[in-house]
Design a protein around this motif. Structure first.
Motif, PDB file in Angstrom:
ATOM      1  N   GLN A 159      20.799  -9.549  12.583  1.00 38.54           N
ATOM      2  CA  GLN A 159      19.850 -10.054  13.585  1.00 38.54           C
ATOM      3  C   GLN A 159      18.526 -10.450  12.939  1.00 38.54           C
ATOM      4  O   GLN A 159      17.937 -11.469  13.301  1.00 38.54           O
ATOM      5  N   ALA A 160      18.047  -9.650  11.984  1.00 36.98           N
ATOM      6  CA  ALA A 160      16.786  -9.983  11.308  1.00 36.98           C
ATOM      7  C   ALA A 160      16.911 -11.275  10.531  1.00 36.98           C
ATOM      8  O   ALA A 160      15.988 -12.108  10.527  1.00 36.98           O
ATOM      9  N   LEU A 161      18.043 -11.475   9.855  1.00 39.52           N
ATOM     10  CA  LEU A 161      18.236 -12.716   9.100  1.00 39.52           C
ATOM     11  C   LEU A 161      18.298 -13.912  10.040  1.00 39.52           C
ATOM     12  O   LEU A 161      17.684 -14.954   9.770  1.00 39.52           O
ATOM     13  N   ALA A 162      19.016 -13.782  11.140  1.00 40.74           N
ATOM     14  CA  ALA A 162      19.118 -14.883  12.096  1.00 40.74           C
ATOM     15  C   ALA A 162      17.765 -15.220  12.705  1.00 40.74           C
ATOM     16  O   ALA A 162      17.440 -16.391  12.927  1.00 40.74           O
ATOM     17  N   GLN A 163      16.956 -14.194  12.941  1.00 44.45           N
ATOM     18  CA  GLN A 163      15.632 -14.397  13.529  1.00 44.45           C
ATOM     19  C   GLN A 163      14.641 -14.944  12.522  1.00 44.45           C
ATOM     20  O   GLN A 163      13.691 -15.648  12.865  1.00 44.45           O
ATOM     21  N   GLY A 164      14.823 -14.573  11.253  1.00 43.23           N
ATOM     22  CA  GLY A 164      13.933 -15.058  10.195  1.00 43.23           C
ATOM     23  C   GLY A 164      12.620 -14.318  10.113  1.00 43.23           C
ATOM     24  O   GLY A 164      11.674 -14.797   9.478  1.00 43.23           O
ATOM     25  N   SER A 165      12.542 -13.143  10.730  1.00 45.82           N
ATOM     26  CA  SER A 165      11.310 -12.365  10.678  1.00 45.82           C
ATOM     27  C   SER A 165      11.645 -10.889  10.863  1.00 45.82           C
ATOM     28  O   SER A 165      12.694 -10.536  11.403  1.00 45.82           O
ATOM     29  N   GLY A 166      10.730 -10.044  10.407  1.00 45.26           N
ATOM     30  CA  GLY A 166      10.924  -8.612  10.540  1.00 45.26           C
ATOM     31  C   GLY A 166       9.883  -7.862   9.745  1.00 45.26           C
ATOM     32  O   GLY A 166       8.891  -8.439   9.276  1.00 45.26           O
ATOM     33  N   VAL A 167      10.118  -6.578   9.580  1.00 49.24           N
ATOM     34  CA  VAL A 167       9.198  -5.715   8.838  1.00 49.24           C
ATOM     35  C   VAL A 167       9.957  -5.092   7.667  1.00 49.24           C
ATOM     36  O   VAL A 167      11.099  -5.449   7.389  1.00 49.24           O
ATOM     37  N   CYS A 168       9.315  -4.142   6.983  1.00 51.44           N
ATOM     38  CA  CYS A 168       9.916  -3.589   5.774  1.00 51.44           C
ATOM     39  C   CYS A 168      11.288  -2.978   6.035  1.00 51.44           C
ATOM     40  O   CYS A 168      12.185  -3.058   5.180  1.00 51.44           O
ATOM     41  N   GLN A 169      11.478  -2.362   7.204  1.00 49.06           N
ATOM     42  CA  GLN A 169      12.781  -1.799   7.552  1.00 49.06           C
ATOM     43  C   GLN A 169      13.856  -2.882   7.546  1.00 49.06           C
ATOM     44  O   GLN A 169      14.960  -2.679   7.029  1.00 49.06           O
ATOM     45  N   ASP A 170      13.544  -4.043   8.107  1.00 49.57           N
ATOM     46  CA  ASP A 170      14.512  -5.138   8.176  1.00 49.57           C
ATOM     47  C   ASP A 170      14.794  -5.720   6.795  1.00 49.57           C
ATOM     48  O   ASP A 170      15.945  -6.035   6.467  1.00 49.57           O
ATOM     49  N   HIS A 171      13.748  -5.864   5.980  1.00 49.64           N
ATOM     50  CA  HIS A 171      13.951  -6.337   4.610  1.00 49.64           C
ATOM     51  C   HIS A 171      14.873  -5.396   3.847  1.00 49.64           C
ATOM     52  O   HIS A 171      15.767  -5.833   3.108  1.00 49.64           O
ATOM     53  N   ALA A 172      14.656  -4.085   4.014  1.00 49.29           N
ATOM     54  CA  ALA A 172      15.489  -3.109   3.315  1.00 49.29           C
ATOM     55  C   ALA A 172      16.933  -3.193   3.787  1.00 49.29           C
ATOM     56  O   ALA A 172      17.867  -3.200   2.975  1.00 49.29           O
ATOM     57  N   HIS A 173      17.147  -3.257   5.095  1.00 49.34           N
ATOM     58  CA  HIS A 173      18.513  -3.325   5.615  1.00 49.34           C
ATOM     59  C   HIS A 173      19.235  -4.581   5.135  1.00 49.34           C
ATOM     60  O   HIS A 173      20.421  -4.524   4.768  1.00 49.34           O
ATOM     61  N   ALA A 206       9.014   1.454   3.901  1.00 49.95           N
ATOM     62  CA  ALA A 206      10.439   1.553   3.601  1.00 49.95           C
ATOM     63  C   ALA A 206      10.807   0.539   2.534  1.00 49.95           C
ATOM     64  O   ALA A 206      10.223  -0.553   2.465  1.00 49.95           O
ATOM     65  N   TRP A 207      11.764   0.910   1.705  1.00 50.44           N
ATOM     66  CA  TRP A 207      12.297  -0.009   0.698  1.00 50.44           C
ATOM     67  C   TRP A 207      13.749   0.347   0.435  1.00 50.44           C
ATOM     68  O   TRP A 207      14.349   1.152   1.165  1.00 50.44           O
ATOM     69  N   ALA A 208      14.349  -0.244  -0.558  1.00 52.23           N
ATOM     70  CA  ALA A 208      15.758  -0.004  -0.880  1.00 52.23           C
ATOM     71  C   ALA A 208      15.888   0.411  -2.337  1.00 52.23           C
ATOM     72  O   ALA A 208      14.995   0.169  -3.152  1.00 52.23           O
ATOM     73  N   PHE A 220      13.638  -1.286  -4.934  1.00 53.17           N
ATOM     74  CA  PHE A 220      13.219  -2.665  -4.671  1.00 53.17           C
ATOM     75  C   PHE A 220      12.460  -2.685  -3.349  1.00 53.17           C
ATOM     76  O   PHE A 220      13.050  -2.515  -2.287  1.00 53.17           O
ATOM     77  N   ASP A 221      11.136  -2.863  -3.452  1.00 52.41           N
ATOM     78  CA  ASP A 221      10.283  -2.977  -2.271  1.00 52.41           C
ATOM     79  C   ASP A 221      10.292  -4.443  -1.862  1.00 52.41           C
ATOM     80  O   ASP A 221       9.452  -5.235  -2.288  1.00 52.41           O
ATOM     81  N   VAL A 222      11.279  -4.790  -1.061  1.00 55.67           N
ATOM     82  CA  VAL A 222      11.529  -6.196  -0.739  1.00 55.67           C
ATOM     83  C   VAL A 222      10.347  -6.813   0.003  1.00 55.67           C
ATOM     84  O   VAL A 222       9.976  -7.965  -0.242  1.00 55.67           O
ATOM     85  N   ALA A 223       9.738  -6.066   0.913  1.00 54.21           N
ATOM     86  CA  ALA A 223       8.624  -6.601   1.699  1.00 54.21           C
ATOM     87  C   ALA A 223       7.489  -7.082   0.811  1.00 54.21           C
ATOM     88  O   ALA A 223       6.790  -8.048   1.137  1.00 54.21           O
ATOM     89  N   ASN A 224       7.297  -6.412  -0.339  1.00 55.98           N
ATOM     90  CA  ASN A 224       6.202  -6.768  -1.243  1.00 55.98           C
ATOM     91  C   ASN A 224       6.664  -7.452  -2.522  1.00 55.98           C
ATOM     92  O   ASN A 224       5.860  -7.701  -3.418  1.00 55.98           O
ATOM     93  N   ARG A 225       7.982  -7.722  -2.616  1.00 56.66           N
ATOM     94  CA  ARG A 225       8.569  -8.421  -3.765  1.00 56.66           C
ATOM     95  C   ARG A 225       8.312  -7.697  -5.092  1.00 56.66           C
ATOM     96  O   ARG A 225       8.082  -8.324  -6.122  1.00 56.66           O
ATOM     97  N   ILE A 226       8.349  -6.376  -5.083  1.00 59.29           N
ATOM     98  CA  ILE A 226       8.116  -5.614  -6.309  1.00 59.29           C
ATOM     99  C   ILE A 226       9.063  -4.419  -6.375  1.00 59.29           C
ATOM    100  O   ILE A 226       9.605  -3.994  -5.355  1.00 59.29           O
ATOM    101  N   CYS A 227       9.246  -3.903  -7.566  1.00 57.33           N
ATOM    102  CA  CYS A 227       9.850  -2.578  -7.697  1.00 57.33           C
ATOM    103  C   CYS A 227       8.753  -1.548  -7.427  1.00 57.33           C
ATOM    104  O   CYS A 227       7.586  -1.786  -7.740  1.00 57.33           O
ATOM    105  N   PRO A 228       9.104  -0.406  -6.860  1.00 57.32           N
ATOM    106  CA  PRO A 228       8.083   0.603  -6.555  1.00 57.32           C
ATOM    107  C   PRO A 228       7.278   0.996  -7.792  1.00 57.32           C
ATOM    108  O   PRO A 228       7.799   1.060  -8.904  1.00 57.32           O
ATOM    109  N   THR A 229       5.998   1.254  -7.575  1.00 56.52           N
ATOM    110  CA  THR A 229       5.063   1.618  -8.637  1.00 56.52           C
ATOM    111  C   THR A 229       4.503   3.010  -8.356  1.00 56.52           C
ATOM    112  O   THR A 229       4.992   3.728  -7.480  1.00 56.52           O
TER     113      THR A 229
END
Length: 272
Positions: A159-173, A206-208, A220-229
């Motif tokens: 659903q998040a991909l189809a919608q094209g928007s979301g938050v960190c939880q959606d990026h992680a999923h 949230a991240w993955a 992989f912190d997808v929302a911020n395009r980085i690996c966790p620091t």
């Protein structure tokens, strides 16, 4: 880095509830990348708290209230010392082998669009798992804009991909769904993030993580395009949000609920 976490969450009910239970996964654990210097959870005097761990070795506190109540306030206070490990997780308890995290869930089940995203990333990669994971991070973040208020806890990756928007939880999923489809074990992580702005948050972060042979688990912190620091504090993991959620609960009565969250995360370099 020394990370200071202060959070106050207040639940209010328009009519009194006579019973409530909340399962909390809010306390970080020590690993090679972080050390908990202090931690406390303050709850109402009429509440009972039990402590233990879940199947993933996350620290779990379960709060019970069995009397009439119209408001609950939970206050978290802690200090954590972190180091930058380049996103590699080590020294944490690992009850399950990596292959366990190839299991999809209702929240991560891939549809045709997710499978196509994963396969496109795989075709563009150099054939290594690490490069594939980075390409998946960029593909997910490039496809799903960060926008608050357009998804909820039950929103699926598809659903998040189809919608094209979301938050960190959606990026992680979405990352987890695509990674598993591509053959990479992946899991959901909840935690805290400090940024340089004087920011007050309404939710934790949230991240993955995905398993890379030769490295182990890598974040992989997808929302911020980085690996966790060292600005990240890792708290809990699971197959998806539902298994690593900071708070999940139920109640009897209470009518309509309102929730107010004030979360402040501060960071300071440690003087050597």
């Amino acid at each position: 880095m020394r990370i200071q976490i202060r959070q106050q969450t207040t639940y209010r009910y328009d009519t009194p509830a006579n019973y409530s239970m909340q399962v909390l996964r809010v306390r970080p654990l020590d690993s090679d990348g972080q050390k908990v210097l202090s931690w406390s959870l303050d709850v109402p005097s009429f509440a009972t708290v039990m402590e233990g761990e879940d199947a993933y070795a996350n620290f779990v506190q379960t709060l019970y209230i069995s009397r009439l109540h119209s408001e609950i306030t939970l206050t978290i206070s802690g200090d954590v010392e972190t180091v930058d490990t380049g996103g590699v997780v080590s020294g944490a308890a690992e009850p399950f082998p990596p292959v366990f995290f190839l299991r999809q869930t209702d929240l991560t089940a891939p549809d045709e669009a997710i499978r196509a995203l994963a396969e496109t990333a795989a075709a563009a990669s150099d054939g290594t798992a690490l490069d594939l994971a980075h390409r998946l991070m960029e593909a997910v973040r490039g496809t799903v804009d960060y926008r608050i208020g357009e998804t909820h806890a039950e929103t699926t990756a598809a659903q998040a991909l189809a919608q094209g928007s979301g938050v960190c939880q959606d990026h992680a999923h979405l990352f987890i769904s695509a990674a598993r489809h591509a053959g990479l074990p992946a899991r959901y992580v909840s935690g805290y993030l400090w940024d340089e702005g004087d920011t007050e948050y309404e939710a934790s972060h949230a991240w993955a993580e995905t398993y890379i042979d030769g490295l182990g688990w890598v974040g992989f912190d997808v929302a911020n395009r980085i690996c966790p620091t060292d600005a990240h504090v890792r708290v809990a993991c699971g197959l998806d949000y539902l298994e690593a959620a900071p708070v999940r609960g139920l109640r009897r009565g209470g009518g309509e609920e309102t929730m107010e969250v004030r979360l402040k995360v501060d960071g300071a370099a440690i003087q050597q």
